[in-house]
Design a protein around this motif. Structure first.
Motif, mmCIF file in Angstrom:
data_model
loop_
_atom_site.group_PDB
_atom_site.id
_atom_site.type_symbol
_atom_site.label_atom_id
_atom_site.label_comp_id
_atom_site.label_asym_id
_atom_site.label_seq_id
_atom_site.Cartn_x
_atom_site.Cartn_y
_atom_site.Cartn_z
ATOM 1 N N ALA A 143 52.648 32.239 78.979
ATOM 2 C CA ALA A 143 52.420 31.669 80.347
ATOM 3 C C ALA A 143 51.297 32.381 81.254
ATOM 4 C CB ALA A 143 53.439 31.496 81.220
ATOM 5 N N ARG A 144 51.381 33.643 80.965
ATOM 6 C CA ARG A 144 50.405 34.581 81.625
ATOM 7 C C ARG A 144 49.058 34.487 81.248
ATOM 8 N NH1 ARG A 144 48.291 39.301 81.106
ATOM 9 N NH2 ARG A 144 48.922 39.918 79.119
ATOM 10 N N LEU A 145 48.914 34.546 79.777
ATOM 11 C CA LEU A 145 47.589 34.427 79.193
ATOM 12 C C LEU A 145 46.922 33.046 79.322
ATOM 13 C CD1 LEU A 145 48.844 36.734 76.081
ATOM 14 C CD2 LEU A 145 47.079 37.327 77.735
ATOM 15 N N LEU A 146 47.680 31.878 79.141
ATOM 16 C CA LEU A 146 46.819 30.971 79.117
ATOM 17 C C LEU A 146 46.098 30.496 80.582
ATOM 18 C CD1 LEU A 146 49.343 28.085 77.450
ATOM 19 C CD2 LEU A 146 47.240 28.984 76.584
ATOM 20 N N LYS A 147 45.092 29.768 80.394
ATOM 21 C CA LYS A 147 44.112 29.284 81.663
ATOM 22 C C LYS A 147 45.128 28.111 82.203
ATOM 23 C CE LYS A 147 39.644 30.174 80.067
ATOM 24 N NZ LYS A 147 38.448 29.437 79.455
ATOM 25 N N PRO A 148 45.210 27.712 83.357
ATOM 26 C CA PRO A 148 45.792 26.352 83.826
ATOM 27 C C PRO A 148 45.164 25.486 83.012
ATOM 28 C CG PRO A 148 44.624 27.752 85.700
ATOM 29 C CD PRO A 148 44.610 28.563 84.368
ATOM 30 N N ASP A 149 46.101 24.457 82.565
ATOM 31 C CA ASP A 149 45.688 23.458 81.938
ATOM 32 C C ASP A 149 45.605 23.898 80.170
ATOM 33 O OD1 ASP A 149 45.912 21.361 83.550
ATOM 34 O OD2 ASP A 149 43.602 21.454 84.204
ATOM 35 N N TYR A 305 56.074 21.026 64.591
ATOM 36 C CA TYR A 305 55.146 21.505 65.483
ATOM 37 C C TYR A 305 55.819 21.447 66.993
ATOM 38 C CZ TYR A 305 53.656 16.839 66.662
ATOM 39 O OH TYR A 305 53.784 15.117 66.897
ATOM 40 N N TYR A 306 54.967 22.209 67.772
ATOM 41 C CA TYR A 306 55.469 21.942 69.265
ATOM 42 C C TYR A 306 53.994 22.059 69.985
ATOM 43 C CZ TYR A 306 60.052 22.934 67.893
ATOM 44 O OH TYR A 306 61.471 23.105 67.368
ATOM 45 N N LYS A 307 53.939 21.261 71.105
ATOM 46 C CA LYS A 307 52.392 21.341 71.947
ATOM 47 C C LYS A 307 53.001 21.698 73.304
ATOM 48 C CE LYS A 307 49.675 18.785 68.865
ATOM 49 N NZ LYS A 307 48.950 17.771 68.736
ATOM 50 N N PHE A 308 52.459 22.564 74.056
ATOM 51 C CA PHE A 308 53.080 22.996 75.332
ATOM 52 C C PHE A 308 51.672 22.707 76.243
ATOM 53 C CE2 PHE A 308 56.762 24.587 73.204
ATOM 54 C CZ PHE A 308 57.826 24.195 74.217
ATOM 55 N N LEU A 309 52.122 22.374 77.739
ATOM 56 C CA LEU A 309 50.658 22.460 78.502
ATOM 57 C C LEU A 309 51.143 23.300 79.769
ATOM 58 C CD1 LEU A 309 48.069 21.177 79.279
ATOM 59 C CD2 LEU A 309 49.421 19.673 80.925
ATOM 60 N N LYS A 310 50.134 24.295 80.221
ATOM 61 C CA LYS A 310 50.549 25.067 81.310
ATOM 62 C C LYS A 310 49.898 24.246 82.331
ATOM 63 C CE LYS A 310 49.189 29.334 83.650
ATOM 64 N NZ LYS A 310 48.721 30.662 83.284
ATOM 65 N N PRO A 311 50.772 23.570 83.062
ATOM 66 C CA PRO A 311 50.345 22.636 84.155
ATOM 67 C C PRO A 311 49.197 23.695 85.185
ATOM 68 C CG PRO A 311 52.697 22.540 84.192
ATOM 69 C CD PRO A 311 52.297 23.812 83.185
ATOM 70 N N SER A 312 48.457 22.952 85.889
ATOM 71 C CA SER A 312 47.492 23.767 86.729
ATOM 72 C C SER A 312 48.223 24.102 88.061
ATOM 73 C CB SER A 312 46.259 22.828 86.996
ATOM 74 O OG SER A 312 46.542 21.416 87.269
ATOM 75 N N LYS A 313 49.164 23.266 88.341
ATOM 76 C CA LYS A 313 50.274 23.935 89.699
ATOM 77 C C LYS A 313 51.512 24.120 88.953
ATOM 78 C CE LYS A 313 47.287 21.638 92.928
ATOM 79 N NZ LYS A 313 47.023 20.187 93.334
ATOM 80 N N THR A 314 51.795 25.400 88.961
ATOM 81 C CA THR A 314 53.185 25.738 88.421
ATOM 82 C C THR A 314 54.055 26.267 89.647
ATOM 83 O OG1 THR A 314 52.202 28.106 87.817
ATOM 84 C CG2 THR A 314 52.927 26.324 85.998
#
Ligand SMILES: C[S@@+](CC[C@H](N)C(=O)[O-])C[C@H]1O[C@@H](n2cnc3c(N)ncnc32)[C@H](O)[C@@H]1O
Length: 314
Positions: A143-149, A305-314
């Motif tokens: 969660a820290r390393l991913l860019k938003p989206d 498989y799993y696909k997760f998104l880091k929402p731009s607003k958390t």
């Protein structure tokens, strides 16, 4: 889970490209390759890719190949806690050297301790990898390393696969070999806790036990070990001493193979007993978008498989 990763370092040092060399002569192909190509096709053309628990970089390499073949310019970083280096890969796969050079491979680094900058990756990938880590800590890292989206996409081991059935069979054989005293006799000798004579006597006993087991289960593993044991106990001491390094390397090879099996099976059982383990990623603020099976050759369950998104607003 085995925290000492010598068994993996040793495996990658031999230049293996995937963790399933019996199934893939080179890199993952078929449905698994298609899955990853489809995944990389959705990453921005100049995207930053991070592959976790990369081993010898199988998925990182697929990202580079995708980028080269599709006029993209993906920047690929790959991390593993074991000791891995590009030079190991050239042993068996020299023709892929140009691709290997494009991977920023970070060795000896646990996912939980990655120091790379926050918000820097468009996609984080892993195959048969992230489930080996501490789930909560690695979820926080992702969660820290991913860019938003940004996206986290991984394939984890699936329970009840043919691969697993085969591995459990092999683990049972290794357990029988261990109980017959093979590893103890060799360890005592190489640690200088027993003499040549004592080792030879212990190995003859082991041989008798293993011959009986082999009569009921004519496995390739037992056959290979019995041939080797026969050689060790029947050559004279001088020949043995001249070949001691080969014996040591054979012993290590089997010891590490056993440890890898225990690791893979241990992690698979851990997932089986905590089927919601992947929710750790939701707890860290990511959103599960999709999940399902990945097949191999149309029939075998290769993983989930799993696909997760880091929402731009958390
Ligand atoms: C089954 S192998 C998979 C390697 C590669 N992704 C593949 O599919 O061929 C699992 C890998 O996870 C690595 N590993 C285990 N725990 C780790 C951790 N906490 N951080 C980083 N790597 C880890 C091991 O060293 C090993 O190389």
């Amino acid at each position: 889970m085995n925290k000492n990763l010598t068994h993996w370092s040793n495996y990658w040092k031999d230049g293996n490209l995937t963790s399933l060399p019996q199934d893939f002569l080179e890199n993952y192909d078929g449905e698994i390759e298609k899955f990853w190509n489809n995944t990389f096709s959705k990453v921005p053309v100049n995207g930053q890719v991070l592959d976790l628990c990369t081993g010898n970089g199988a998925i990182a390499l697929l990202a580079v190949a995708y980028s080269e073949n599709n006029e993209a310019n993906l920047k690929v970083t790959a991390v593993d806690a074991a000791k891995v280096k590009i030079a190991n890969l050239s042993i068996k796969h020299a023709h892929l050297n140009d691709y290997f050079q494009k991977i920023n491979l970070i060795s000896d680094c646990r996912v939980e301790e990655i120091q790379l900058a926050s918000n820097s990756f468009d996609i984080i990938t892993s195959q048969y990898g992230i489930e080996y880590c501490d789930w909560e800590l690695s979820a926080k890292q992702v969660a820290r390393l991913l860019k938003p989206d940004g996206q986290l996409v991984f394939i984890s081991h699936a329970n009840s696969t043919d691969i697993m059935t085969y591995m459990i069979q092999e683990q049972n054989e290794y357990n029988a070999i261990k109980e017959a005293g093979l590893f103890t006799a060799l360890a005592r000798y190489f640690d200088k806790n027993s003499s040549y004579k004592e080792m030879n006597r212990a190995l003859k006993k082991t041989q008798k036990v293993l011959i009986k087991i082999y009569q009921q289960n004519k496995s390739i593993l037992l056959k290979g070990l019995l041939d080797f044991l026969h050689y060790i106990v029947s050559v004279d001491k001088k020949v043995f001493l001249a070949n001691e390094n080969k014996v040591l390397s054979f012993y290590h090879q089997h010891l590490f193979a056993f440890a890898r099996l225990e690791d893979v099976i241990g992690v698979s059982l851990k997932i089986k007993h905590s089927p919601n383990w992947y929710l750790a990623f939701e707890k860290s603020g990511l959103k599960l978008e999709d999940s399902g099976e990945v097949l191999q050759s149309g029939v075998h369950k290769a993983g989930i498989y799993y696909k997760f998104l880091k929402p731009s607003k958390t």
